[in-house]
Design a protein around this motif. Structure first.
Motif, PDB file in Angstrom:
ATOM      1  N   TYR A   1       0.838  -1.191   0.000  1.00  0.00           N
ATOM      2  CA  TYR A   1       0.000   0.000   0.000  1.00  0.00           C
ATOM      3  C   TYR A   1       0.877   1.247   0.000  1.00  0.00           C
ATOM      4  O   TYR A   1       2.070   1.179   0.273  1.00  0.00           O
ATOM      5  CB  TYR A   1      -0.872   0.043   1.261  1.00  0.00           C
ATOM      6  CG  TYR A   1      -1.753  -1.154   1.464  1.00  0.00           C
ATOM      7  CD1 TYR A   1      -2.876  -1.350   0.678  1.00  0.00           C
ATOM      8  CD2 TYR A   1      -1.468  -2.093   2.466  1.00  0.00           C
ATOM      9  CE1 TYR A   1      -3.703  -2.445   0.876  1.00  0.00           C
ATOM     10  CE2 TYR A   1      -2.295  -3.181   2.679  1.00  0.00           C
ATOM     11  CZ  TYR A   1      -3.405  -3.357   1.881  1.00  0.00           C
ATOM     12  OH  TYR A   1      -4.217  -4.435   2.083  1.00  0.00           O
TER      13      TYR A   1
ATOM     14  N   GLN B   1      -3.950   4.232  -0.860  1.00  0.00           N
ATOM     15  CA  GLN B   1      -4.985   4.162   0.177  1.00  0.00           C
ATOM     16  C   GLN B   1      -5.280   5.573   0.688  1.00  0.00           C
ATOM     17  O   GLN B   1      -4.445   6.171   1.382  1.00  0.00           O
ATOM     18  CB  GLN B   1      -4.489   3.314   1.354  1.00  0.00           C
ATOM     19  CG  GLN B   1      -4.190   1.878   1.010  1.00  0.00           C
ATOM     20  CD  GLN B   1      -5.477   1.087   0.900  1.00  0.00           C
ATOM     21  OE1 GLN B   1      -6.099   0.769   1.895  1.00  0.00           O
ATOM     22  NE2 GLN B   1      -5.874   0.792  -0.316  1.00  0.00           N
TER      23      GLN B   1
ATOM     24  N   TRP C   1      -7.292   2.418  10.049  1.00  0.00           N
ATOM     25  CA  TRP C   1      -6.773   1.784   8.833  1.00  0.00           C
ATOM     26  C   TRP C   1      -6.001   0.505   9.196  1.00  0.00           C
ATOM     27  O   TRP C   1      -6.201  -0.532   8.567  1.00  0.00           O
ATOM     28  CB  TRP C   1      -5.877   2.754   8.054  1.00  0.00           C
ATOM     29  CG  TRP C   1      -5.375   2.149   6.780  1.00  0.00           C
ATOM     30  CD1 TRP C   1      -6.025   2.106   5.580  1.00  0.00           C
ATOM     31  CD2 TRP C   1      -4.124   1.478   6.582  1.00  0.00           C
ATOM     32  NE1 TRP C   1      -5.256   1.442   4.656  1.00  0.00           N
ATOM     33  CE2 TRP C   1      -4.082   1.051   5.240  1.00  0.00           C
ATOM     34  CE3 TRP C   1      -3.038   1.191   7.401  1.00  0.00           C
ATOM     35  CZ2 TRP C   1      -2.999   0.362   4.714  1.00  0.00           C
ATOM     36  CZ3 TRP C   1      -1.966   0.505   6.876  1.00  0.00           C
ATOM     37  CH2 TRP C   1      -1.947   0.103   5.536  1.00  0.00           C
TER      38      TRP C   1
ATOM     39  N   ARG D   1      -7.262  -3.760   7.874  1.00  0.00           N
ATOM     40  CA  ARG D   1      -6.568  -4.339   6.703  1.00  0.00           C
ATOM     41  C   ARG D   1      -7.067  -5.757   6.478  1.00  0.00           C
ATOM     42  O   ARG D   1      -7.011  -6.587   7.376  1.00  0.00           O
ATOM     43  CB  ARG D   1      -5.056  -4.396   6.921  1.00  0.00           C
ATOM     44  CG  ARG D   1      -4.298  -3.129   6.832  1.00  0.00           C
ATOM     45  CD  ARG D   1      -4.600  -2.260   5.620  1.00  0.00           C
ATOM     46  NE  ARG D   1      -5.801  -1.493   5.822  1.00  0.00           N
ATOM     47  CZ  ARG D   1      -6.768  -1.310   4.919  1.00  0.00           C
ATOM     48  NH1 ARG D   1      -6.701  -1.801   3.743  1.00  0.00           N
ATOM     49  NH2 ARG D   1      -7.837  -0.616   5.187  1.00  0.00           N
TER      50      ARG D   1
END
Length: 188
Positions: free
Chosen positions: A52, A73, A127, A131
């Motif tokens: 990411y 992201q 976040w 995941r």
């Protein structure tokens, strides 16, 4: 379900004297050179199953130079500084000294009209905790240095003011292991 997450601070986009809030500039010449020079020692990151990055130019460029081809992201964007975006701390302090003082001392305040420190740390923690990874998987994220600092505060459950005492240099790495709400810091 334990996973491993390595956060990598992007290469530099400006000299320290010209660091700007919510900076979305590309890597500068020194930043490119440093990423290229450090690429061999960071090549192990390409083994991660998931990759990411923040959508910012310097994070995408750092990931590309390292051959990571990361997925951008939006949740990894830099701390939202509202009307201070693009200004240096010195410029903002000269215009709004009381607001800067409030911002530095109250983690719930957002005198700039953007995100408070507490909200930023929670966003980054959210976040991390969401995941989609399988047990044993490894994820790498190329992020803004501020994201590493916020992640460290979240993982250690440290008071928000701890953020101000963490120094993050370009290409620094932070490896976390664990699962939702139960992260551990791995020092290598």
């Amino acid at each position: 379900m334990h996973v491993r997450m390595t956060l990598l601070a992007a290469g530099r986009s400006s000299p320290v004297a010209d660091v700007r809030f919510d900076d979305d500039r590309s890597l500068d010449a020194t930043g490119w050179e440093e990423v290229v020079r450090r690429a061999p020692s960071l090549s192990y990151l390409a083994a991660a199953e998931l990759r990411y990055c923040s959508p910012s130019p310097r994070c995408r460029e750092t990931g590309a130079v390292l051959g990571l081809t990361p997925l951008a992201q939006p949740a990894l964007l830099d701390w939202d500084m509202g009307r201070w975006r693009g200004a240096t701390l010195a410029e903002v302090t000269a215009r709004e000294p009381e607001a800067v003082q409030q911002w530095c001392t109250d983690p719930r305040s957002a005198p700039h009209g953007g995100e408070s420190l507490l909200s930023f740390i929670r966003r980054i923690g959210g976040w991390l905790d969401t995941r989609p990874t399988a047990a044993g998987e490894w994820a790498v994220a190329v992020t803004e240095p501020s994201v590493l600092r916020a992640a460290l505060c979240y993982v250690l459950k440290a008071p928000p003011h701890t953020y101000w005492h963490i120094e993050t240099r370009p290409l620094a790495t932070l490896t976390l292991t664990g699962r939702t709400g139960e992260w551990r810091l791995g020092l290598l």
